[in-house]
Design an enzyme around this catalytic site. Structure first.
Site: not given
Length: 470
Positions: A281, A340
């Protein structure tokens, strides 16, 4: 054409009786007794291929048996009217065996399998091209994104000679699909996923439903990342894209570095758009020439790429979907805790800030949170169980199959009312079980997937309809 591998466990095999578009490979090396070759011929509508695969080529037979019982069994199949006989490139008396098959008016499939990663396959193709075999079959074991560039190069080298070439491995099954598009006379499938005789072999139904069994030009879309075999993106996007263009093809392609991403975009000039997942990403954001939504540029991570002529546009549909989902389940002023801080974690934080929700982030590596927005609170990983959050969003990969028993938490923090899972494989994660036991409302991973995929697919279809309008 699809060629389904047949072992004793797959008998009887009814579709073979009525489907002339389905070839059947009889794996003689899997049978303890001689097969009823004449009976199989009478029961099979499409072409029949007799294969006696040796251990060195991912089979069950000793190489020493190829010249004895293995050759006798294949000759019996030839006499019974089988259409194709498989020979291995390193067999003894290869020219004589090819001549014997041709004398019976049938065709030779000449095979080579490399079971180690990174083997140079070109010398094996050159040896096969020097023979009089009718169909060449050169199979590798996938281990790098560059294997997809190798596949295109070997098809170009084969020219007009029929070639079946792909790479084995779960994350490389797209190469089996692409082989048909590059001109392979067939690719191998299994009766079911459980009946696969080689890594990455997909079922007949999956191949036909998602990828078809046609060759020729295609408009390519893909999901990029690693691991990638588990992705549900092909199943979601394919029917919607095919409603616009029947040549649309959506495949999973493995990659994990900036170099891998660049190589995939270069290897596939047909690629019109891509869904991007871990760990690409951030690399995709660096590759983008422009951003569909300004928030995506600020995030430094995107999950959608769209070809715009010679440039690439990017979007983060995780962010757009998360904004909608959080607005529905988190009251104003209540704190969201994000586990995260990778590409997905950044999207969650941005969505919280856009909605004016207090947000705190915890990550196993504090260094990854060095660019955390000033409005967000950093929480040390060791203190992730403390009370104070209303909603908890899972943005790590902990608990993803095959590590189903793992969870990023030892327990759900006191006071958490909503737990949002973003993993959808398995369907019920260990974190979801913990949340349910704690009495929290649970949102499963498919909710985010479907919401962001809906937005993503709209962008993909716009690239196809734009061409129609032009």
């Amino acid at each position: 054409m699809l060629c389904v591998s047949l072992t004793p466990h797959d008998l009887p095999f009814a579709p073979a009786r009525t489907d002339p578009a389905l070839a059947v490979e009889v794996r003689l090396d899997h049978f303890d007794q001689a097969v009823d070759a004449a009976g199989l011929r009478a029961a099979t509508a499409g072409p029949l291929l007799a294969t006696f695969r040796s251990e060195h080529h991912l089979g069950r037979a000793a190489a020493a048996d190829r010249d004895g019982s293995g050759w006798e069994q294949r000759l019996a199949c030839l006499k019974a009217g089988f259409d194709w006989i498989d020979l291995e490139l390193d067999e003894n008396d290869l020219d004589d065996k090819i001549a014997a098959v041709h004398a019976a008016g049938k065709k030779v499939v000449l095979s080579h399998h490399s079971l180690s990663v990174g083997v140079d396959l070109e010398p094996f193709l050159e040896r096969a091209l020097a023979t009089r075999a009718d169909i060449l079959k050169i199979i590798g074991t996938g281990g790098a994104t560059a294997d997809f560039a190798t596949q295109r190069r070997l098809y170009q080298r084969a020219g007009t000679r029929p070639l079946v070439h792909f790479f084995m491995g779960a994350d490389y099954y797209a190469s089996r699909v692409l082989s048909l598009r590059y001109g392979a006379p067939f690719t191998f499938v299994a009766k079911s996923e459980a009946a696969a005789v080689a890594p990455g072999q997909v079922s007949i139904s999956r191949m036909r439903d998602l990828f078809g069994d046609r060759g020729g030009p295609f408009e390519a879309f893909a999901v990029l990342g690693l691991p990638i075999a588990h992705s549900r993106s092909p199943g979601y996007h394919t029917p919607l894209l095919r409603s616009i263009n029947q040549n649309a093809l959506f495949v999973p392609l493995p990659g994990e570095t900036d170099a891998d991403l660049a190589l995939l975009l270069q290897t596939f000039p047909e690629l019109r758009g891509a869904a991007v997942t871990k760990p690409l990403k951030e690399a995709a954001a660096r590759r983008a020439d422009r951003f569909v939504h300004p928030e995506a540029a600020d995030l430094g991570a995107v999950n959608t790429l769209l070809r715009d002529g010679s440039t690439w546009s990017a979007a983060n549909t995780d962010y757009l979907a998360m904004e909608t989902l959080l607005e529905d389940v988190v009251p104003a002023g209540r704190t969201v805790r994000v586990l995260g801080y990778g590409g997905l974690g950044k999207a969650v934080v941005a969505a919280c800030l856009k909605l004016g929700l207090p947000v705190e982030v915890t990550n196993r590596s504090a260094e990854k949170c060095r660019d955390l927005p000033a409005q967000a609170r950093f929480l040390a990983w060791e203190t992730r169980h403390e009370a104070g959050a209303y909603a908890l969003v899972q943005a790590t990969s902990v608990g993803m199959a095959p590590h189903d028993a793992m969870s990023p938490l030892e327990r759900v923090p006191e006071g958490v009312a909503v737990v949002m899972e973003t993993i959808y494989n398995p369907a019920v994660t260990q974190l979801m079980k913990q949340a349910e036991a704690a009495g929290a409302r649970v949102l499963d991973g498919m909710l985010l997937f479907e919401k962001q995929a809906e937005i993503q697919n709209r962008l993909f279809r716009e690239t196809l309809t734009a061409d129609i309008g032009n």
